[in-house]
Each structure stands twice: as structure tokens, then as C-alpha cells.
Design a protein around this motif. Structure first.
Motif, PDB file in Angstrom:
ATOM      1  N   ARG A   1     -13.129   4.483   1.445  1.00  0.00           N
ATOM      2  CA  ARG A   1     -12.581   3.123   1.508  1.00  0.00           C
ATOM      3  C   ARG A   1     -12.611   2.490   0.129  1.00  0.00           C
ATOM      4  O   ARG A   1     -13.623   2.571  -0.575  1.00  0.00           O
ATOM      5  CB  ARG A   1     -13.369   2.274   2.494  1.00  0.00           C
TER       6      ARG A   1
ATOM      7  N   THR B   1       0.827  -1.204   0.000  1.00  0.00           N
ATOM      8  CA  THR B   1       0.000   0.000   0.000  1.00  0.00           C
ATOM      9  C   THR B   1       0.864   1.257   0.000  1.00  0.00           C
ATOM     10  O   THR B   1       0.523   2.257  -0.648  1.00  0.00           O
ATOM     11  CB  THR B   1      -0.939  -0.006   1.216  1.00  0.00           C
TER      12      THR B   1
ATOM     13  N   PRO C   1      -0.196  11.996   2.874  1.00  0.00           N
ATOM     14  CA  PRO C   1      -1.128  10.881   2.624  1.00  0.00           C
ATOM     15  C   PRO C   1      -1.151   9.938   3.828  1.00  0.00           C
ATOM     16  O   PRO C   1      -0.103   9.628   4.398  1.00  0.00           O
ATOM     17  CB  PRO C   1      -0.538  10.208   1.392  1.00  0.00           C
TER      18      PRO C   1
ATOM     19  N   LYS D   1       0.385   4.316  -2.473  1.00  0.00           N
ATOM     20  CA  LYS D   1      -0.198   5.549  -1.950  1.00  0.00           C
ATOM     21  C   LYS D   1       0.830   6.535  -1.401  1.00  0.00           C
ATOM     22  O   LYS D   1       0.548   7.733  -1.312  1.00  0.00           O
ATOM     23  CB  LYS D   1      -1.188   5.208  -0.823  1.00  0.00           C
TER      24      LYS D   1
ATOM     25  N   PRO E   1     -12.413   7.043   9.929  1.00  0.00           N
ATOM     26  CA  PRO E   1     -12.232   6.610   8.547  1.00  0.00           C
ATOM     27  C   PRO E   1     -12.824   7.582   7.524  1.00  0.00           C
ATOM     28  O   PRO E   1     -13.840   8.238   7.761  1.00  0.00           O
ATOM     29  CB  PRO E   1     -12.972   5.272   8.504  1.00  0.00           C
TER      30      PRO E   1
ATOM     31  N   HIS F   1      -3.181   6.330   5.203  1.00  0.00           N
ATOM     32  CA  HIS F   1      -4.142   5.257   4.931  1.00  0.00           C
ATOM     33  C   HIS F   1      -4.001   4.129   5.950  1.00  0.00           C
ATOM     34  O   HIS F   1      -2.943   3.958   6.560  1.00  0.00           O
ATOM     35  CB  HIS F   1      -3.940   4.702   3.513  1.00  0.00           C
TER      36      HIS F   1
ATOM     37  N   VAL G   1      -8.197  -0.853   1.782  1.00  0.00           N
ATOM     38  CA  VAL G   1      -7.493   0.391   2.089  1.00  0.00           C
ATOM     39  C   VAL G   1      -8.492   1.497   2.419  1.00  0.00           C
ATOM     40  O   VAL G   1      -9.411   1.777   1.638  1.00  0.00           O
ATOM     41  CB  VAL G   1      -6.589   0.823   0.920  1.00  0.00           C
ATOM     42  N   THR G   2      -8.316   2.106   3.586  1.00  0.00           N
ATOM     43  CA  THR G   2      -9.206   3.152   4.072  1.00  0.00           C
ATOM     44  C   THR G   2      -8.418   4.424   4.329  1.00  0.00           C
ATOM     45  O   THR G   2      -7.357   4.390   4.969  1.00  0.00           O
ATOM     46  CB  THR G   2      -9.904   2.722   5.378  1.00  0.00           C
ATOM     47  N   GLU G   3      -8.936   5.543   3.857  1.00  0.00           N
ATOM     48  CA  GLU G   3      -8.321   6.835   4.154  1.00  0.00           C
ATOM     49  C   GLU G   3      -8.474   7.132   5.644  1.00  0.00           C
ATOM     50  O   GLU G   3      -9.522   6.874   6.238  1.00  0.00           O
ATOM     51  CB  GLU G   3      -8.999   7.934   3.339  1.00  0.00           C
TER      52      GLU G   3
ATOM     53  N   VAL H   1       1.098   4.492   6.407  1.00  0.00           N
ATOM     54  CA  VAL H   1       0.129   3.393   6.294  1.00  0.00           C
ATOM     55  C   VAL H   1       0.173   2.593   7.592  1.00  0.00           C
ATOM     56  O   VAL H   1       1.264   2.285   8.094  1.00  0.00           O
ATOM     57  CB  VAL H   1       0.449   2.460   5.111  1.00  0.00           C
TER      58      VAL H   1
ATOM     59  N   ARG I   1      -4.720  -0.092   6.222  1.00  0.00           N
ATOM     60  CA  ARG I   1      -5.012  -1.304   5.455  1.00  0.00           C
ATOM     61  C   ARG I   1      -5.537  -2.373   6.400  1.00  0.00           C
ATOM     62  O   ARG I   1      -4.892  -2.702   7.410  1.00  0.00           O
ATOM     63  CB  ARG I   1      -3.762  -1.809   4.736  1.00  0.00           C
TER      64      ARG I   1
ATOM     65  N   ARG J   1      -8.722   9.900   8.501  1.00  0.00           N
ATOM     66  CA  ARG J   1      -9.009  11.318   8.733  1.00  0.00           C
ATOM     67  C   ARG J   1      -8.637  11.767  10.136  1.00  0.00           C
ATOM     68  O   ARG J   1      -8.622  12.953  10.436  1.00  0.00           O
ATOM     69  CB  ARG J   1     -10.490  11.596   8.483  1.00  0.00           C
TER      70      ARG J   1
END
Length: 294
Positions: free
Chosen positions: A178, A148, A242, A152, A175, A244, A182-184, A156, A246, A186
Motif C-alpha cells: 500500500r 491512478t 497491473p 499505474k 491486499p 490496484h 493506492v493498494t496492490e 483499478v 484506490r 492480490r
């Protein structure tokens, strides 16, 4: 994007949940079947292409250094008796592949990671919590995160969905979008009070992080439990880089807990070709006897 070459292992903890065994034996050296916990984490990192292993240790942890050193007397005796040294593969790493630094004070996970700052330098790095045995030999957790990361960039972390009434035990992500596993991310909440968790996705002890987190950890801000929390520093990176999560695919055993430790031994023993059949037969006998007493 820089390659992922380094991993930090915070191994200075006292292991109080495993007392009395950990009074004189580091929890990281407790054996699951025939290998100590630390070996599983090291194997996982090496499988992901990690080149340098950084151990953040404390007092009484010297047996880990000895374990990954060459035991001349043992090897000489085994050779004299015609025994193969293959069983020691993985315990004899090349000179310089492991570095050690001390965490002199128990100020939390964030502080332990910060103690490795000079060895990490300006490179991305992985963090592995050794008492979390994440078992997926075909695709280890750090390998999943590294994949990931290559897609990205940024940071991670590995997460699992936990029951609502367990969220207060973990760092929980807030979250965003998604896509598959893989989920962003926040935001983060460390050990939220009951009923306040933004999700049920909990961080489970595997991270790929950018070196910028070290400056934030160096500010020494205290969080939950009066300790320097890694998740508090990570929360400040959200929106700046970035970020994320997983969802981990594989078995998880919390070996910092006595129940989880016993479960890990049984589960991994059953998978072994050399002892699995005998262990399975013994376990079935015990279950039958236990059922007869109910």
C-alpha cells in the motif's frame, strides 16, 4: 496506455430493495433532491473525461432514454413562457454520446457488463453502479480512479474500509503493498463467509477495467448467488495485469437501500444554497420534537 473514453452503466436491475416505488419507476430514476440517480453517475463520468456512455438496460427502463433525449414540447413551452433552459443542462447530451444495449436475462453484474462487449471493443472502460451515489464534486470517484490508471495502468477499482461484520455483503480484496490511498490487489473474494475475509477493503461500485475481462465473463462461470460475478473474472486478471485499488475519499450513499436513499436526499439538500437553510431548520424542528417524545 490507451486513454479512458468509455463507461458502462449496468442499469437493468429490478430495484427490489426500493419497492413499491420501483414497481413502475426504474430505481435509477428515483430523485435525490431534484435529479435522478442516473444523472449523478453520468455527471461523474463526464467530469472524468468519459466520451461515450453505454447503458445496459432491461424491460421497463425506457424513461432513462427519454430523460437524456430532447423534450421538444417541454423546451418549446419553457421558451414561450420566458423560462431558462439552463436547468436542463446535463440532460441533453450530443447525438451518439449515449448507446443502449439490453440485458435480456438477470444473470448478474458480470453478465450485464459482458453485454456491452461489442460497444467497449478493445478499449479500457469504466463501470459505474448507479445506486452507489459517491459524492465528491471536487474530485469524483471515477476521476480518482482515472488518475491512478494513468499512473499505474491495468485495472483499478474503488474501495472503502467497511466494518468486519459487513464484509459478507461485498466483494473484498486481498491486499498487497500500500502506498497512500493506492493498494496492490492480490485477489478477490465475493461476499466471504463471516470471519474469512482477507481484509475490510470492499469494492464500492466504481471500476476502470481492461477489455480482457470480457473474454473471461463470456465463459459464463457462475459464482455467488448462482450469478456471473464481475469480481470472479477480475480475480483471474490478478497477476496477469497491473491491478490496484484506490481508497475512495468522499461521501458514499447506498441508494439501493431505503435508509441510504433518505440519507442522500437529506445530505445533498443541506448542501444546496437554494434550499439548504430551510431544510436544516425543518430537520432541527423534527429532531427537537423527536427528542421531546423520548
Amino acid at each position: 496506455m490507451q486513454p479512458l473514453r468509455k463507461a458502462v452503466f449496468p442499469v437493468a436491475g429490478l430495484g427490489t430493495r426500493n419497492l413499491p416505488a420501483t414497481k413502475s419507476v426504474p430505481k435509477e430514476m428515483l430523485p435525490v433532491v431534484d435529479r435522478p440517480l442516473i444523472q449523478y453517475a453520468v455527471d461523474e463520468a463526464l467530469a472524468a473525461g468519459i466520451e461515450q456512455l453505454i447503458f445496459v438496460t432491461g424491460r421497463g427502463k425506457g424513461s432513462m432514454e427519454d430523460y437524456f433525449d430532447i423534450s421538444y414540447e417541454l423546451e418549446a413551452t419553457m421558451r414561450e413562457r420566458g423560462k431558462s433552459l439552463e436547468v436542463l443542462n446535463g440532460t441533453r447530451l450530443a447525438p451518439g454520446d449515449i448507446a443502449y444495449v439490453r440485458q435480456q436475462e438477470p444473470l448478474g453484474l458480470g453478465h450485464a457488463v459482458w453485454c456491452a462487449r461489442h460497444l467497449v471493443g478493445d478499449e479500457p472502460f469504466a463501470v459505474l453502479l448507479v445506486d452507489e451515489l459517491l459524492w465528491n464534486p471536487a474530485n469524483p470517484s471515477i476521476s480518482q480512479l482515472a488518475e491512478t490508471y494513468r499512473e499505474k495502468g491495468g485495472n483499478v477499482i474503488s474501495v472503502l474500509e467497511v466494518p468486519e461484520d459487513h464484509t459478507h455483503r461485498y466483494g473484498i480484496i486481498d491486499p498487497g503493498a500500500r502506498h497512500g490511498d493506492v493498494t496492490e490487489v492480490r485477489g478477490f473474494v465475493e461476499k466471504p463467509a463471516a470471519g474469512t475475509a482477507p481484509s475490510r477493503l470492499a469494492a464500492i461500485g466504481r471500476y476502470v477495467l481492461q477489455p480482457d475481462v470480457m473474454e473471461l465473463l463470456g465463459q459464463g462461470e457462475r459464482g455467488a448467488g448462482g450469478e456471473i460475478q464481475l469480481t470472479d473474472a477480475l480475480a483471474k486478471l490478478v497477476g496477469q495485469q497491473p491491478f490496484h485499488a484506490r481508497t475512495y475519499r468522499g461521501a458514499r450513499y447506498d441508494c439501493g437501500d431505503k435508509t441510504g436513499f433518505v440519507q442522500a436526499n437529506l445530505a445533498l439538500a443541506l448542501e444546496r444554497e437554494d434550499i439548504g437553510s430551510d431544510v436544516r431548520g425543518f430537520a432541527m424542528e423534527l429532531l427537537a420534537k423527536s427528542a421531546g417524545r423520548v
